[in-house]
Write a protein that holds these residues in place. Structure first.
Motif, PDB file in Angstrom:
ATOM      1  N   MET A 152       0.838  -1.185   0.000  1.00  0.00           N
ATOM      2  CA  MET A 152       0.000   0.000   0.000  1.00  0.00           C
ATOM      3  C   MET A 152       0.883   1.249   0.000  1.00  0.00           C
ATOM      4  O   MET A 152       1.797   1.374   0.800  1.00  0.00           O
ATOM      5  CB  MET A 152      -0.891  -0.016   1.235  1.00  0.00           C
ATOM      6  CG  MET A 152      -1.755   1.192   1.352  1.00  0.00           C
ATOM      7  SD  MET A 152      -2.793   1.028   2.821  1.00  0.00           S
ATOM      8  CE  MET A 152      -3.292   2.692   2.979  1.00  0.00           C
ATOM      9  N   ASN A 153       0.612   2.166  -0.898  1.00  0.00           N
ATOM     10  CA  ASN A 153       1.358   3.413  -0.979  1.00  0.00           C
ATOM     11  C   ASN A 153       0.648   4.510  -0.199  1.00  0.00           C
ATOM     12  O   ASN A 153      -0.571   4.605  -0.225  1.00  0.00           O
ATOM     13  CB  ASN A 153       1.520   3.863  -2.432  1.00  0.00           C
ATOM     14  CG  ASN A 153       2.427   2.945  -3.205  1.00  0.00           C
ATOM     15  OD1 ASN A 153       3.146   2.139  -2.636  1.00  0.00           O
ATOM     16  ND2 ASN A 153       2.399   3.070  -4.503  1.00  0.00           N
ATOM     17  N   GLU A 154       1.437   5.312   0.457  1.00  0.00           N
ATOM     18  CA  GLU A 154       0.938   6.459   1.202  1.00  0.00           C
ATOM     19  C   GLU A 154       1.720   7.677   0.775  1.00  0.00           C
ATOM     20  O   GLU A 154       2.945   7.639   0.729  1.00  0.00           O
ATOM     21  CB  GLU A 154       1.230   6.271   2.695  1.00  0.00           C
ATOM     22  CG  GLU A 154       0.093   5.929   3.557  1.00  0.00           C
ATOM     23  CD  GLU A 154       0.532   5.976   5.013  1.00  0.00           C
ATOM     24  OE1 GLU A 154      -0.204   6.609   5.783  1.00  0.00           O
ATOM     25  OE2 GLU A 154       1.566   5.397   5.373  1.00  0.00           O
ATOM     26  N   VAL A 155       1.033   8.762   0.481  1.00  0.00           N
ATOM     27  CA  VAL A 155       1.684  10.024   0.153  1.00  0.00           C
ATOM     28  C   VAL A 155       0.972  11.109   0.955  1.00  0.00           C
ATOM     29  O   VAL A 155      -0.248  11.197   0.928  1.00  0.00           O
ATOM     30  CB  VAL A 155       1.616  10.338  -1.359  1.00  0.00           C
ATOM     31  CG1 VAL A 155       2.300  11.653  -1.674  1.00  0.00           C
ATOM     32  CG2 VAL A 155       2.241   9.212  -2.172  1.00  0.00           C
ATOM     33  N   PHE A 156       1.752  11.907   1.680  1.00  0.00           N
ATOM     34  CA  PHE A 156       1.177  12.955   2.516  1.00  0.00           C
ATOM     35  C   PHE A 156       2.202  14.061   2.706  1.00  0.00           C
ATOM     36  O   PHE A 156       3.354  13.941   2.310  1.00  0.00           O
ATOM     37  CB  PHE A 156       0.716  12.393   3.875  1.00  0.00           C
ATOM     38  CG  PHE A 156       1.795  11.671   4.641  1.00  0.00           C
ATOM     39  CD1 PHE A 156       2.609  12.345   5.539  1.00  0.00           C
ATOM     40  CD2 PHE A 156       1.977  10.310   4.475  1.00  0.00           C
ATOM     41  CE1 PHE A 156       3.592  11.673   6.249  1.00  0.00           C
ATOM     42  CE2 PHE A 156       2.956   9.625   5.180  1.00  0.00           C
ATOM     43  CZ  PHE A 156       3.775  10.310   6.072  1.00  0.00           C
ATOM     44  N   GLY A 157       1.768  15.150   3.305  1.00  0.00           N
ATOM     45  CA  GLY A 157       2.655  16.271   3.563  1.00  0.00           C
ATOM     46  C   GLY A 157       2.975  16.380   5.039  1.00  0.00           C
ATOM     47  O   GLY A 157       2.227  15.889   5.890  1.00  0.00           O
ATOM     48  N   ILE A 158       4.118  17.020   5.331  1.00  0.00           N
ATOM     49  CA  ILE A 158       4.448  17.343   6.714  1.00  0.00           C
ATOM     50  C   ILE A 158       4.960  18.777   6.788  1.00  0.00           C
ATOM     51  O   ILE A 158       5.494  19.312   5.815  1.00  0.00           O
ATOM     52  CB  ILE A 158       5.503  16.398   7.342  1.00  0.00           C
ATOM     53  CG1 ILE A 158       6.864  16.523   6.660  1.00  0.00           C
ATOM     54  CG2 ILE A 158       5.011  14.969   7.383  1.00  0.00           C
ATOM     55  CD1 ILE A 158       8.004  15.872   7.436  1.00  0.00           C
ATOM     56  N   GLY A 210       4.319   0.165   1.593  1.00  0.00           N
ATOM     57  CA  GLY A 210       4.285  -0.955   2.520  1.00  0.00           C
ATOM     58  C   GLY A 210       4.693  -0.570   3.929  1.00  0.00           C
ATOM     59  O   GLY A 210       5.289  -1.360   4.637  1.00  0.00           O
ATOM     60  N   GLY A 211       4.400   0.663   4.327  1.00  0.00           N
ATOM     61  CA  GLY A 211       4.738   1.126   5.663  1.00  0.00           C
ATOM     62  C   GLY A 211       6.176   1.587   5.826  1.00  0.00           C
ATOM     63  O   GLY A 211       6.560   2.046   6.884  1.00  0.00           O
ATOM     64  N   ARG A 212       6.978   1.456   4.766  1.00  0.00           N
ATOM     65  CA  ARG A 212       8.383   1.866   4.836  1.00  0.00           C
ATOM     66  C   ARG A 212       8.580   3.192   4.129  1.00  0.00           C
ATOM     67  O   ARG A 212       8.038   3.415   3.059  1.00  0.00           O
ATOM     68  CB  ARG A 212       9.275   0.810   4.192  1.00  0.00           C
ATOM     69  CG  ARG A 212       9.093  -0.552   4.845  1.00  0.00           C
ATOM     70  CD  ARG A 212      10.030  -1.535   4.288  1.00  0.00           C
ATOM     71  NE  ARG A 212      11.237  -1.419   5.119  1.00  0.00           N
ATOM     72  CZ  ARG A 212      12.385  -1.944   4.802  1.00  0.00           C
ATOM     73  NH1 ARG A 212      12.533  -2.595   3.683  1.00  0.00           N
ATOM     74  NH2 ARG A 212      13.405  -1.828   5.602  1.00  0.00           N
ATOM     75  N   HIS A 213       9.392   4.030   4.739  1.00  0.00           N
ATOM     76  CA  HIS A 213       9.693   5.348   4.176  1.00  0.00           C
ATOM     77  C   HIS A 213      10.456   5.184   2.858  1.00  0.00           C
ATOM     78  O   HIS A 213      11.439   4.453   2.794  1.00  0.00           O
ATOM     79  CB  HIS A 213      10.531   6.138   5.180  1.00  0.00           C
ATOM     80  CG  HIS A 213      10.858   7.504   4.699  1.00  0.00           C
ATOM     81  ND1 HIS A 213      10.284   8.610   5.245  1.00  0.00           N
ATOM     82  CD2 HIS A 213      11.688   7.957   3.744  1.00  0.00           C
ATOM     83  CE1 HIS A 213      10.745   9.673   4.644  1.00  0.00           C
ATOM     84  NE2 HIS A 213      11.602   9.297   3.725  1.00  0.00           N
ATOM     85  N   VAL A 214      10.010   5.871   1.804  1.00  0.00           N
ATOM     86  CA  VAL A 214      10.658   5.772   0.504  1.00  0.00           C
ATOM     87  C   VAL A 214      11.333   7.076   0.117  1.00  0.00           C
ATOM     88  O   VAL A 214      12.483   7.090  -0.296  1.00  0.00           O
ATOM     89  CB  VAL A 214       9.641   5.358  -0.590  1.00  0.00           C
ATOM     90  CG1 VAL A 214      10.292   5.381  -1.963  1.00  0.00           C
ATOM     91  CG2 VAL A 214       9.065   3.998  -0.291  1.00  0.00           C
TER      92      VAL A 214
END
Length: 88
Positions: free
Chosen positions: A1-7, A79-83
């Motif tokens: 699962m891919n996640e893209v968000f801002g900080i 997959g829950g890992r920082h890319v």
């Protein structure tokens, strides 16, 4: 699962809490997370937000001009890992 968000990353925990409160009052869904290692400066905490809210986040920032901002970043995880971490 891919996640893209801002900080939004700050040098001060106090500024993280203050800006996060202002964002919530402006109706932006946020959470406080551990700052990714790629953003090595700072207090260790960042504000997570959805990228579609970036314009509102920037509007709140421009209205308040909180001190100690390191920057705004786009975070990608697979997959829950920082890319990757890229400046916004």
């Amino acid at each position: 699962m891919n996640e893209v968000f801002g900080i939004a990353s700050f040098r001060s925990r106090q500024q993280v809490l203050k800006f996060e409160g202002a964002l919530r009052r402006a109706g932006v869904h946020t959470s406080i997370i551990t700052t990714p290692r790629d953003v090595s400066l700072g207090c260790g905490l960042s504000i997570r937000f959805e990228l579609e809210d970036y314009d509102r986040v920037l509007g709140v920032y421009n209205a308040l001009r909180p001190s100690n901002l390191i920057g705004f970043y786009r975070i990608t995880r697979e997959g829950g890992r920082h890319v990757s971490t890229l400046p916004l």
